[in-house]
Motif scaffolding. Structure first.
Motif, mmCIF file in Angstrom:
data_model
loop_
_atom_site.group_PDB
_atom_site.id
_atom_site.type_symbol
_atom_site.label_atom_id
_atom_site.label_comp_id
_atom_site.label_asym_id
_atom_site.label_seq_id
_atom_site.Cartn_x
_atom_site.Cartn_y
_atom_site.Cartn_z
ATOM 1 N N SER A 95 18.837 -25.382 -98.296
ATOM 2 C CA SER A 95 18.555 -26.519 -99.181
ATOM 3 C C SER A 95 17.998 -26.080 -100.539
ATOM 4 O O SER A 95 17.535 -24.956 -100.712
ATOM 5 C CB SER A 95 17.515 -27.414 -98.516
ATOM 6 N N SER A 96 18.009 -27.020 -101.496
ATOM 7 C CA SER A 96 17.360 -26.762 -102.790
ATOM 8 C C SER A 96 15.869 -26.547 -102.589
ATOM 9 O O SER A 96 15.243 -25.783 -103.316
ATOM 10 C CB SER A 96 17.566 -27.938 -103.742
ATOM 11 N N MET A 97 15.279 -27.258 -101.636
ATOM 12 C CA MET A 97 13.844 -27.090 -101.387
ATOM 13 C C MET A 97 13.559 -25.658 -100.973
ATOM 14 O O MET A 97 12.581 -25.046 -101.421
ATOM 15 C CB MET A 97 13.387 -28.084 -100.309
ATOM 16 N N HIS A 120 5.091 -34.618 -110.770
ATOM 17 C CA HIS A 120 6.074 -33.792 -110.068
ATOM 18 C C HIS A 120 6.162 -34.205 -108.596
ATOM 19 O O HIS A 120 5.237 -34.787 -108.037
ATOM 20 C CB HIS A 120 5.672 -32.326 -110.158
ATOM 21 N N TRP A 121 7.267 -33.846 -107.987
ATOM 22 C CA TRP A 121 7.489 -34.103 -106.560
ATOM 23 C C TRP A 121 6.474 -33.280 -105.762
ATOM 24 O O TRP A 121 6.338 -32.069 -105.996
ATOM 25 C CB TRP A 121 8.916 -33.681 -106.228
ATOM 26 N N PRO A 122 5.722 -33.900 -104.819
ATOM 27 C CA PRO A 122 4.592 -33.202 -104.196
ATOM 28 C C PRO A 122 4.969 -31.928 -103.439
ATOM 29 O O PRO A 122 4.149 -31.003 -103.341
ATOM 30 C CB PRO A 122 3.991 -34.255 -103.253
ATOM 31 N N ALA A 199 13.736 -23.754 -112.997
ATOM 32 C CA ALA A 199 14.292 -25.021 -113.481
ATOM 33 C C ALA A 199 14.991 -25.733 -112.328
ATOM 34 O O ALA A 199 15.988 -25.231 -111.798
ATOM 35 C CB ALA A 199 15.276 -24.771 -114.620
ATOM 36 N N ASP A 200 14.443 -26.861 -111.944
ATOM 37 C CA ASP A 200 15.014 -27.639 -110.838
ATOM 38 C C ASP A 200 15.938 -28.693 -111.443
ATOM 39 O O ASP A 200 15.489 -29.639 -112.081
ATOM 40 C CB ASP A 200 13.853 -28.265 -110.065
ATOM 41 N N GLU A 201 17.243 -28.477 -111.230
ATOM 42 C CA GLU A 201 18.229 -29.354 -111.877
ATOM 43 C C GLU A 201 18.996 -30.177 -110.833
ATOM 44 O O GLU A 201 20.158 -30.539 -111.039
ATOM 45 C CB GLU A 201 19.170 -28.511 -112.753
ATOM 46 N N VAL A 202 18.335 -30.521 -109.719
ATOM 47 C CA VAL A 202 19.062 -31.196 -108.632
ATOM 48 C C VAL A 202 19.563 -32.592 -109.023
ATOM 49 O O VAL A 202 20.479 -33.108 -108.388
ATOM 50 C CB VAL A 202 18.258 -31.290 -107.311
ATOM 51 N N TYR A 203 18.993 -33.165 -110.078
ATOM 52 C CA TYR A 203 19.475 -34.488 -110.514
ATOM 53 C C TYR A 203 20.384 -34.371 -111.737
ATOM 54 O O TYR A 203 20.492 -35.313 -112.523
ATOM 55 C CB TYR A 203 18.287 -35.413 -110.818
ATOM 56 N N HIS A 204 21.033 -33.216 -111.905
ATOM 57 C CA HIS A 204 21.769 -32.987 -113.158
ATOM 58 C C HIS A 204 22.898 -33.993 -113.380
ATOM 59 O O HIS A 204 23.266 -34.278 -114.508
ATOM 60 C CB HIS A 204 22.287 -31.550 -113.241
ATOM 61 N N PHE A 232 23.449 -30.127 -103.423
ATOM 62 C CA PHE A 232 24.420 -31.178 -103.131
ATOM 63 C C PHE A 232 23.781 -32.513 -102.766
ATOM 64 O O PHE A 232 24.461 -33.542 -102.751
ATOM 65 C CB PHE A 232 25.313 -30.733 -101.965
ATOM 66 N N SER A 233 22.484 -32.512 -102.440
ATOM 67 C CA SER A 233 21.845 -33.705 -101.876
ATOM 68 C C SER A 233 22.055 -34.955 -102.709
ATOM 69 O O SER A 233 22.393 -36.014 -102.179
ATOM 70 C CB SER A 233 20.337 -33.470 -101.736
ATOM 71 N N LYS A 234 21.801 -34.838 -104.003
ATOM 72 C CA LYS A 234 21.721 -36.040 -104.829
ATOM 73 C C LYS A 234 23.080 -36.431 -105.391
ATOM 74 O O LYS A 234 23.474 -37.589 -105.341
ATOM 75 C CB LYS A 234 20.702 -35.829 -105.956
ATOM 76 N N MET A 238 24.253 -36.066 -100.009
ATOM 77 C CA MET A 238 24.272 -35.125 -98.878
ATOM 78 C C MET A 238 22.853 -34.667 -98.515
ATOM 79 O O MET A 238 22.638 -33.494 -98.180
ATOM 80 C CB MET A 238 25.153 -33.907 -99.221
ATOM 81 N N THR A 239 21.901 -35.592 -98.537
ATOM 82 C CA THR A 239 20.498 -35.182 -98.331
ATOM 83 C C THR A 239 20.251 -34.512 -96.979
ATOM 84 O O THR A 239 19.444 -33.604 -96.871
ATOM 85 C CB THR A 239 19.550 -36.386 -98.480
ATOM 86 N N GLY A 240 20.954 -34.977 -95.937
ATOM 87 C CA GLY A 240 20.687 -34.438 -94.596
ATOM 88 C C GLY A 240 21.396 -33.123 -94.316
ATOM 89 O O GLY A 240 21.209 -32.535 -93.250
ATOM 90 N N TRP A 241 22.198 -32.631 -95.257
ATOM 91 C CA TRP A 241 23.004 -31.444 -94.985
ATOM 92 C C TRP A 241 22.252 -30.143 -95.272
ATOM 93 O O TRP A 241 22.595 -29.096 -94.762
ATOM 94 C CB TRP A 241 24.281 -31.465 -95.841
ATOM 95 N N ARG A 242 21.267 -30.228 -96.137
ATOM 96 C CA ARG A 242 20.421 -29.100 -96.520
ATOM 97 C C ARG A 242 21.236 -27.988 -97.183
ATOM 98 O O ARG A 242 21.248 -26.835 -96.745
ATOM 99 C CB ARG A 242 19.613 -28.560 -95.310
ATOM 100 N N LEU A 243 21.902 -28.350 -98.247
ATOM 101 C CA LEU A 243 22.764 -27.389 -98.941
ATOM 102 C C LEU A 243 22.450 -27.383 -100.439
ATOM 103 O O LEU A 243 22.524 -28.417 -101.105
ATOM 104 C CB LEU A 243 24.239 -27.762 -98.712
HETATM 105 C C1 LIG Z 1 12.784 -32.491 -107.681
HETATM 106 C C2 LIG Z 1 13.415 -32.182 -106.385
HETATM 107 N N1 LIG Z 1 13.730 -30.919 -106.098
HETATM 108 C C3 LIG Z 1 14.297 -30.581 -104.936
HETATM 109 C C4 LIG Z 1 14.583 -31.534 -103.999
HETATM 110 C C5 LIG Z 1 15.150 -31.104 -102.685
HETATM 111 O O1 LIG Z 1 16.520 -31.172 -102.603
HETATM 112 P P1 LIG Z 1 17.229 -30.720 -101.242
HETATM 113 O O2 LIG Z 1 17.531 -31.964 -100.480
HETATM 114 O O3 LIG Z 1 18.476 -30.009 -101.652
HETATM 115 O O4 LIG Z 1 16.299 -29.828 -100.531
HETATM 116 C C6 LIG Z 1 14.267 -32.877 -104.237
HETATM 117 C C7 LIG Z 1 14.511 -33.897 -103.221
HETATM 118 O O5 LIG Z 1 14.060 -35.012 -103.295
HETATM 119 C C8 LIG Z 1 13.669 -33.206 -105.463
HETATM 120 O O6 LIG Z 1 13.335 -34.460 -105.758
#
Ligand SMILES: Cc1ncc(COP(=O)(O)O)c(C=O)c1O
Length: 391
Positions: A95-97, A120-122, A199-204, A232-234, A238-243
């Motif tokens: 996952s991105s996390m 920021h996201w906790p 740089a977290d660009e998951v919402y690009h 891929f989540s956003k 594909m949030t549940g896929w962890r990719l």
């Molecule tokens: C800022 C940010 N980064 C990373 C993630 C995690 O993404 P992923 O589902 O790929 O782990 C999220 C998910 O909400 C997010 O808001």
């Protein structure tokens, strides 16, 4: 003495989970607390995963991810940004996390210092915390036109031992979208000072006036102090896929393979096949999701923007709004009250970093009808309790 490291024992559940766990799955609640919509992953992506399982994609793969997926990510990013990314820069750990956690571990440790652009996201500060490093936050400033980051605020927070700065654009929770100029200025500061930008660009893909938000990849050189996280989540629901994936300088390809192997030995093989399908044929789905999010944002801005009891800095991107309730002192009491009295699930502002206790976050990646109903209930609650906020 406890069994765990003290800093691990001291970790607290984040405020989103804390409130959501009390009523998770309750059909009476309209849940706007998590960062996901109500659409299931597009069918062709689910089919690709099923087919991959039937074809036997059940084995270990390359530590940095399957070559075909890294090639597909390269082509996707090249097409989106007009770049020529070296696939040796790509790692698909899971996952991105997980990618954020790896980036924090790669750059920070006890005795070093990190910065997080906040709100920021906790989960991000948890990932920083477990490195053992000390960290501070640098606050985005808000105004009628939205949020922005002052470079001088970053400069003032730097220390000689600062090694990493986390920045997320488009931003969860504020919706801030960092401009290309601001990215260039931050990158110049990183080069000068020697800290790494994570740089977290998951919402690009969740911006409404372009195909994608500005990316650091468009302005950075291969050897810059930069780690870009995406996934891929956003964009593909594909949030549940962890990719997800990460981009690092090519010279670290070998270290990335070593690290990826000991964190997760790459993302699951059949899920990587689904990722290839998403990138190759997913543009129509990305556009459809974006159109839905645009309607969601319009609904939020129409209903909360301009309300006399609420300040709503304009949410430019991602699929969140981070309004401030005038006079509010406890965001947790507020979201608890909204949940108890109006059956709407919100996230409390306090969990997104210091200085946010008058805020709440809502995710607007939902159908307009659900959103309108939820926001009407939130407003009803605000109007009923205005001026009488307890602590
Ligand atoms: C800022 C940010 N980064 C990373 C993630 C995690 O993404 P992923 O589902 O790929 O782990 C999220 C998910 O909400 C997010 O808001």
């Amino acid at each position: 003495m406890g069994m765990l490291r003290e800093d691990i024992e001291a970790l607290e559940q984040n405020g989103i989970t804390r409130i959501a766990m009390t009523r998770l799955g309750d059909p009476d609640v309209i849940p706007l607390w998590f960062g996901e919509g109500d659409e299931v992953t597009p069918g062709f992506i689910r089919e690709a995963a099923k087919q991959a399982l039937d074809e036997g994609y059940t084995f270990y793969g390359h530590m940095r991810g399957r070559a075909e997926l890294r090639e597909a990510i390269k082509r996707y990013l090249d097409g989106l940004y007009g770049i020529d990314l070296d696939p040796a820069r790509l790692t698909v750990p899971g996952s991105s996390m997980l990618a954020v956690t790896m980036a924090a571990q790669m750059t920070l440790s006890d005795g070093l210092h990190g910065l997080i652009v906040t709100p920021h996201w906790p989960n991000i500060d948890r990932a920083f915390r477990v490195t053992g490093a000390h960290f501070d936050t640098v606050r985005q400033r808000s105004g009628a036109h939205g949020w922005r980051l002052e470079l001088d605020d970053v400069r003032a927070a730097l220390r000689p031992e600062t090694r990493a700065l986390f920045v997320n654009s488009p931003c969860n929770p504020t919706g801030w979208v960092m401009s290309r100029e601001a990215q260039a200025a931050l990158l110049a500061l990183a080069r000068e000072h020697g800290f790494v930008i994570i740089a977290d660009e998951v919402y690009h893909r969740t911006v409404f006036d372009a195909e994608a938000a500005p990316s650091f990849l468009e302005i950075a050189r291969d050897d810059d102090p930069l780690i870009v996280v995406n996934g891929f989540s956003k964009a593909y629901a594909m949030t549940g896929w962890r990719l997800g994936w990460m981009v690092t300088p090519s010279r670290y390809a070998e270290q990335m393979a070593v690290l990826s192997e000991c964190f997760n030995t790459s993302a699951p093989s059949f899920i990587q096949r689904a990722g290839v399908a998403a990138l190759q044929a997913g543009e129509a789905e990305v556009a459809a999701l974006r159109a839905q999010y645009r309607r969601g944002r319009e609904c939020v801005v129409a209903m909360l923007g301009g309300h006399p009891l609420i300040d709503l800095p304009y949410p430019a991107g991602a699929f969140y709004a981070f309004p401030r309730v005038r006079g509010l002192r406890s965001s947790l009491a507020f979201v608890q009250g909204v949940l108890d009295e109006e059956n709407v699930g919100l996230a409390p502002g306090y969990t997104f970093g210091p200085g946010n206790d008058a805020h709440f976050r809502l995710c607007y990646a939902h159908s307009t009808a659900r959103l309108e109903e939820a926001l009407a209930r939130v407003l009803r609650y605000v109007e009923r309790h205005a001026g009488a906020w307890g602590d």
